[in-house]
Design a protein around this motif. Structure first.
Motif, mmCIF file in Angstrom:
data_model
loop_
_atom_site.group_PDB
_atom_site.id
_atom_site.type_symbol
_atom_site.label_atom_id
_atom_site.label_comp_id
_atom_site.label_asym_id
_atom_site.label_seq_id
_atom_site.Cartn_x
_atom_site.Cartn_y
_atom_site.Cartn_z
ATOM 1 N N LYS A 163 -4.822 58.247 -48.018
ATOM 2 C CA LYS A 163 -4.214 57.695 -49.234
ATOM 3 C C LYS A 163 -5.276 56.962 -50.061
ATOM 4 C CE LYS A 163 0.221 57.211 -47.026
ATOM 5 N NZ LYS A 163 0.530 56.666 -45.739
ATOM 6 N N PHE A 164 -5.273 57.259 -51.368
ATOM 7 C CA PHE A 164 -6.230 56.649 -52.291
ATOM 8 C C PHE A 164 -5.506 55.937 -53.420
ATOM 9 C CE2 PHE A 164 -8.979 59.946 -50.497
ATOM 10 C CZ PHE A 164 -10.157 59.258 -50.340
ATOM 11 N N MET A 165 -6.161 54.908 -53.953
ATOM 12 C CA MET A 165 -5.742 54.256 -55.185
ATOM 13 C C MET A 165 -6.818 54.563 -56.223
ATOM 14 S SD MET A 165 -3.699 52.431 -56.978
ATOM 15 C CE MET A 165 -2.609 51.579 -55.850
ATOM 16 N N HIS A 166 -6.396 55.140 -57.339
ATOM 17 C CA HIS A 166 -7.291 55.447 -58.450
ATOM 18 C C HIS A 166 -7.057 54.410 -59.533
ATOM 19 C CE1 HIS A 166 -8.175 59.541 -56.912
ATOM 20 N NE2 HIS A 166 -6.967 59.406 -56.404
ATOM 21 N N CYS A 167 -8.130 53.904 -60.093
ATOM 22 C CA CYS A 167 -8.023 52.897 -61.146
ATOM 23 C C CYS A 167 -8.932 53.286 -62.306
ATOM 24 C CB CYS A 167 -8.419 51.525 -60.607
ATOM 25 S SG CYS A 167 -8.371 50.221 -61.844
ATOM 26 N N ASP A 168 -8.387 53.259 -63.513
ATOM 27 C CA ASP A 168 -9.174 53.420 -64.729
ATOM 28 C C ASP A 168 -9.239 52.055 -65.394
ATOM 29 O OD1 ASP A 168 -9.432 56.150 -64.316
ATOM 30 O OD2 ASP A 168 -7.690 56.647 -65.545
ATOM 31 N N ARG A 169 -10.435 51.466 -65.407
ATOM 32 C CA ARG A 169 -10.622 50.146 -66.018
ATOM 33 C C ARG A 169 -11.325 50.341 -67.359
ATOM 34 N NH1 ARG A 169 -14.624 46.288 -65.804
ATOM 35 N NH2 ARG A 169 -15.733 47.453 -64.215
ATOM 36 N N TRP A 170 -10.554 50.169 -68.428
ATOM 37 C CA TRP A 170 -11.070 50.385 -69.776
ATOM 38 C C TRP A 170 -12.057 49.290 -70.141
ATOM 39 C CZ3 TRP A 170 -9.822 54.887 -72.062
ATOM 40 C CH2 TRP A 170 -8.726 55.566 -71.565
ATOM 41 N N LEU A 171 -13.172 49.670 -70.730
ATOM 42 C CA LEU A 171 -14.198 48.709 -71.123
ATOM 43 C C LEU A 171 -14.083 48.369 -72.608
ATOM 44 C CD1 LEU A 171 -17.187 50.237 -69.139
ATOM 45 C CD2 LEU A 171 -15.667 48.381 -68.466
ATOM 46 N N SER A 172 -12.851 48.313 -73.067
ATOM 47 C CA SER A 172 -12.562 47.980 -74.455
ATOM 48 C C SER A 172 -11.369 47.032 -74.464
ATOM 49 C CB SER A 172 -12.244 49.252 -75.240
ATOM 50 O OG SER A 172 -11.959 48.957 -76.578
ATOM 51 N N GLN A 173 -11.410 46.038 -75.315
ATOM 52 C CA GLN A 173 -10.328 45.060 -75.354
ATOM 53 C C GLN A 173 -9.042 45.679 -75.862
ATOM 54 O OE1 GLN A 173 -11.792 41.757 -77.645
ATOM 55 N NE2 GLN A 173 -12.595 40.756 -75.807
ATOM 56 N N GLY A 174 -7.944 45.178 -75.328
ATOM 57 C CA GLY A 174 -6.635 45.608 -75.785
ATOM 58 C C GLY A 174 -6.069 46.811 -75.059
ATOM 59 N N LEU A 175 -6.782 47.346 -74.110
ATOM 60 C CA LEU A 175 -6.290 48.500 -73.354
ATOM 61 C C LEU A 175 -5.981 48.081 -71.926
ATOM 62 C CD1 LEU A 175 -8.787 51.222 -74.611
ATOM 63 C CD2 LEU A 175 -6.439 50.838 -75.362
ATOM 64 N N GLU A 176 -4.837 48.487 -71.445
ATOM 65 C CA GLU A 176 -4.392 48.107 -70.105
ATOM 66 C C GLU A 176 -4.931 49.084 -69.065
ATOM 67 O OE1 GLU A 176 -0.137 47.527 -67.884
ATOM 68 O OE2 GLU A 176 -0.297 46.974 -69.991
ATOM 69 N N ASP A 177 -5.428 48.544 -67.950
ATOM 70 C CA ASP A 177 -5.913 49.382 -66.862
ATOM 71 C C ASP A 177 -4.776 50.214 -66.291
ATOM 72 O OD1 ASP A 177 -8.260 48.036 -67.257
ATOM 73 O OD2 ASP A 177 -8.184 46.876 -65.410
ATOM 74 N N SER A 178 -5.114 51.387 -65.776
ATOM 75 C CA SER A 178 -4.089 52.228 -65.166
ATOM 76 C C SER A 178 -4.408 52.433 -63.691
ATOM 77 C CB SER A 178 -3.994 53.575 -65.884
ATOM 78 O OG SER A 178 -5.202 54.285 -65.760
ATOM 79 N N HIS A 179 -3.358 52.553 -62.891
ATOM 80 C CA HIS A 179 -3.489 52.748 -61.448
ATOM 81 C C HIS A 179 -2.559 53.869 -61.019
ATOM 82 C CE1 HIS A 179 -4.629 48.553 -62.178
ATOM 83 N NE2 HIS A 179 -5.438 48.689 -61.157
ATOM 84 N N ARG A 180 -2.999 54.670 -60.078
ATOM 85 C CA ARG A 180 -2.141 55.703 -59.508
ATOM 86 C C ARG A 180 -2.579 55.962 -58.069
ATOM 87 N NH1 ARG A 180 -4.652 60.699 -59.271
ATOM 88 N NH2 ARG A 180 -6.518 60.838 -60.547
#
Length: 138
Positions: free
Chosen positions: A37-54
């Motif tokens: 099982k993995f957790m994937h995270c997209d951490r945006w390097l721009s203000q105002g954008l929410e990180d996503s996890h799946r």
């Protein structure tokens, strides 16, 4: 045309996927035995954008060989001293910086994508033949 080791890896992955698509009891058994099982995270390097996890489950893992292996061989012929544990660590926890399209900003935005293990299976299936740098290490 795939090399014999790559064909074997593809066959194992294919068989596991076929078993996991069959009836529910077999699917849960395959997932419990081989599913990491993995957790994937997209951490945006721009203000105002929410990180996503799946979350995801992988039945077979491709060993992640560091790019430094091929670079070292090209430049001075010295291969870094990596243990199997080093390779396994880089396989189970990966991170890269890239750009993704942002609908809100209507442009590509830099993001750090990471993949981290959140649950190990009873058995690990590792594909050693899945990367161009494998020849340098093996």
């Amino acid at each position: 045309q795939l090399e014999p080791d790559q064909r074997a890896c593809a066959f194992v992955r294919f068989m596991l996927e076929q078993f996991s698509r069959s009836d529910t009891s077999l699917k849960s058994l395959v997932s419990a035995t081989f599913g990491v099982k993995f957790m994937h995270c997209d951490r945006w390097l721009s203000q105002g954008l929410e990180d996503s996890h799946r979350k995801s489950v992988s039945l077979a893992l491709d060993i992640h060989y560091p790019n430094e292996l091929s670079k070292a061989v090209l430049h001075d012929g010295v291969v870094p001293n990596l243990t199997f544990c080093d390779l396994l660590r880089s396989t189970l926890s990966q991170s890269k910086r890239t750009k993704l399209w942002c609908k809100d900003k209507n442009e590509q935005v830099p993001v750090v994508q990471s993949k981290t293990v959140i649950g190990l299976s009873e058995c690990l299936i590792l594909n050693a033949a899945s990367h161009d740098n494998r020849a340098v290490y093996l």
